[in-house]
Design an enzyme around this catalytic site. Structure first.
Site, short mmCIF file in Angstrom:
data_model
loop_
_atom_site.label_atom_id
_atom_site.label_comp_id
_atom_site.label_asym_id
_atom_site.label_seq_id
_atom_site.Cartn_x
_atom_site.Cartn_y
_atom_site.Cartn_z
N ASP A 391 0.84 -1.20 0.00
CA ASP A 391 0.00 0.00 0.00
C ASP A 391 0.87 1.25 0.00
O ASP A 391 0.67 2.18 0.79
CB ASP A 391 -0.93 -0.01 1.21
CG ASP A 391 -2.10 0.96 1.06
OD1 ASP A 391 -2.21 1.59 -0.02
OD2 ASP A 391 -2.90 1.09 2.00
N ARG A 395 -0.40 8.89 1.23
CA ARG A 395 -1.14 8.87 2.50
C ARG A 395 -0.43 8.01 3.55
O ARG A 395 -0.68 8.16 4.74
CB ARG A 395 -2.56 8.34 2.28
CG ARG A 395 -2.57 6.92 1.75
CD ARG A 395 -3.96 6.41 1.45
NE ARG A 395 -3.85 5.12 0.74
CZ ARG A 395 -3.74 4.98 -0.57
NH1 ARG A 395 -3.77 6.07 -1.34
NH2 ARG A 395 -3.62 3.80 -1.14
N ASN A 396 0.44 7.11 3.12
CA ASN A 396 1.15 6.22 4.03
C ASN A 396 2.63 6.59 4.15
O ASN A 396 3.48 5.74 4.39
CB ASN A 396 1.01 4.76 3.58
CG ASN A 396 -0.42 4.28 3.70
OD1 ASN A 396 -1.13 4.65 4.62
ND2 ASN A 396 -0.85 3.47 2.75
N ASP A 409 3.26 2.57 8.04
CA ASP A 409 2.27 1.52 7.80
C ASP A 409 0.95 2.15 7.35
O ASP A 409 0.83 3.37 7.26
CB ASP A 409 2.08 0.66 9.06
CG ASP A 409 1.66 1.50 10.26
OD1 ASP A 409 0.68 2.26 10.16
OD2 ASP A 409 2.32 1.40 11.32
#
Length: 533
Positions: A391, A395-396, A409
């Protein structure tokens, strides 16, 4: 010799179509009379699956221009055969657009990378231009083929032979059909078991209702996971939590940084046993979060547990007390913020309760490339530890006040960024528009799938967190990618930088670059930017 401008020539390479399985973008070397020095200094890799390069040129004068063309590969005859051209090495550039080709055939006997230099000299009589194109051809050693015996005298079949052959074929067909049916049943069971294991082991747990990308309330535990595997995973998570457990009384919450439907992110401090305080980020859940949501928060938050790298943000501690939501603590510093929040703020878009700070400074291409290199370094470390992130996205990631990026994470990401996750009727909320084609359609994750997502992250950096494929319905993304379409080149994005992105989105995972290759390309490009800016 005029090396600053060439108003008499146009030269472009169809590098994306050649190297990236159907993409039709072009890399200009000479356009509007100006030489693209960044492109000329960019060493482009040529994968082992590609054996030719295509260039298009045109004389912008009313007459053909004389040229001299040469390809040099050094003393590498054992790796690469002598390159060939489909045009003569000496001739004239036509007044109409013409595409010519350079063939780079590997010998197949040695695995190596060969530097290739294509030199082109074009003259008008009063001036001339010399251009050098640098490539790095990857050649792989081919597996030896078994010898095939060919009898010199053909055998004439009789009617009896034909009858027995037909009978044998019929019996063989029945046997193959029976074996195939049995194999399909076995494979189906394995797929169900693998899917169940993957859903339990990764953050994407099944959502039984899938009505909202922001909702976690209906997550259910997979029923087909073997009891032994489930117990091992539970013990592993419990062990991690035990090793990370800290006292709640040592944590002090100050302000809310982000808030979703059931999750919250706080800024706060943590005091160790010696009384020393440090800034921390605290991820937790609200009062109405279910036990499944709390379990998911812990599982995702401990994904990077035990990893230590300056480009990776790993959990610092976990606080679990009866009748209260768990706290996940992360090391933090003043000026840090979520990378997607930061990029939106650069674009003047407020996001969340923590977006009221001073506006960030404008980002340059140098900044973008350096931030991409940070993310590359973090992902390279994860892969070296045999960890697939699955992912990778803005945003991470987090970024500090010095524009240093760290990979984090994806705990709470679906809740805090619901617009980035979609359900396609398969009971999973997934980052559809960041997934590689094989991960999207077949749920096959690999380092190459992370590299695809890294290309989308680079696109987010250059567009200041615009939504990828904003005009494409999530249900149509797989067909869109399968047809060869990709994200468009952002405005003000250099051709060389977009070439790196497009290289990450190759259809076949084997055709995508490795992380070391990407690091070399972006570092070289950053050096060029630093030299000329």
């Amino acid at each position: 010799m005029n090396i600053e401008s060439t108003p008499f020539l146009k030269l472009v390479e169809k590098i994306y179509k050649c190297l990236l399985s159907g993409l039709t973008a072009e890399l200009f070397y000479v356009r509007d009379g100006q030489i693209n020095f960044y492109a000329l200094n960019f060493v482009v890799p040529v994968p082992a699956t590609i054996g030719e390069l295509h260039f298009t040129w045109q004389s912008l004068t009313r007459r053909p221009l004389p040229y001299i063309l040469h390809v040099d590969v050094g003393k590498n005859e054992d790796v690469l055969h002598t390159p060939t051209l489909n045009i003569s090495s000496v001739g004239f550039v036509p007044t109409e657009p013409q595409t010519w080709r350079v063939d780079l055939p590997c010998t197949g006997t040695v695995s190596a990378e060969v530097p290739v230099t294509i030199s082109l000299n074009v003259s008008t009589g009063s001036s001339s231009t010399a251009l050098l194109f640098r490539r790095r051809k990857v050649c792989l050693k081919e597996a030896p083929k078994p010898a095939v015996r060919v009898d010199s005298v053909p055998y004439a079949a009789t009617s009896a032979d034909i009858f027995y052959a037909a009978a044998g074929c019929a019996g063989g067909a029945l046997l193959i059909a029976a074996v195939a049916a049995a194999a399909c049943r076995v494979r189906a069971r394995k797929l169900r078991r693998a899917r169940s294991e993957e859903q339990d082991g990764h953050a994407f747990l099944p959502d039984s209702s899938c009505k909202s990308a922001a909702s976690y309330t209906s997550y259910r535990r997979p029923t087909s996971l073997p009891a032994v595997a489930a117990e091992e995973r539970a013990r592993d998570l419990q062990q991690r939590i035990a090793e990370l457990t800290i006292q709640r009384c040592r944590v002090r919450l100050r302000s809310v940084a982000m808030e979703g439907t059931f999750g919250r992110v706080y800024k706060g401090t943590y005091a160790d046993e010696d009384g020393r305080e440090q800034e921390v980020l605290v991820k937790t859940a609200s009062e109405h979060a279910s036990q499944i949501q709390l379990s998911l928060l812990l599982q995702e938050g401990c994904m990077l547990y035990g990893l230590r790298h300056e480009r990776v943000l790993s959990v610092l501690g976990v606080s679990i007390e009866d009748q209260t939501a768990p706290f996940l603590l992360y090391p933090w510093s003043v000026g840090c913020r979520n990378l997607k929040q930061f990029l939106l703020a650069c674009r003047g878009v407020n996001f969340g309760v923590a977006a009221n700070g001073p506006p960030p400074p404008p980002l340059t291409t140098q900044h973008v490339v350096r931030m991409a290199l940070h993310a590359l370094d973090g992902l390279a470390y994860l892969h070296s530890q045999h960890v697939l992130h699955k992912d990778i996205a803005a945003r991470n990631c987090i970024v500090d006040e010095n524009l240093r990026v760290m990979i984090a994470d994806n705990a709470l990401s679906r809740d805090l960024f619901p617009g980035d996750y979609h359900c396609l009727g398969d009971n999973e909320n997934r980052p559809i528009k960041w997934l590689a084609l094989e991960a999207l359609s077949k749920k096959q994750f690999s380092p190459s799938a992370d590299i695809w997502a890294l290309g989308v992250l680079l696109w987010e950096l250059t567009t200041l967190a615009h939504q990828p494929y904003a005009e494409v319905d999530p249900f149509e993304v797989a067909a869109y990618l399968r047809d060869g379409y990709r994200l468009q080149q952002p405005a003000n994005c250099p051709d060389e930088l977009f070439a790196v992105m497009a290289y990450c989105w190759a259809m076949s995972p084997d055709d995508r670059p490795t992380l070391p290759q990407l690091q070399i390309f972006l570092r070289d490009f950053h050096t060029q930017l630093t030299r000329f800016v």
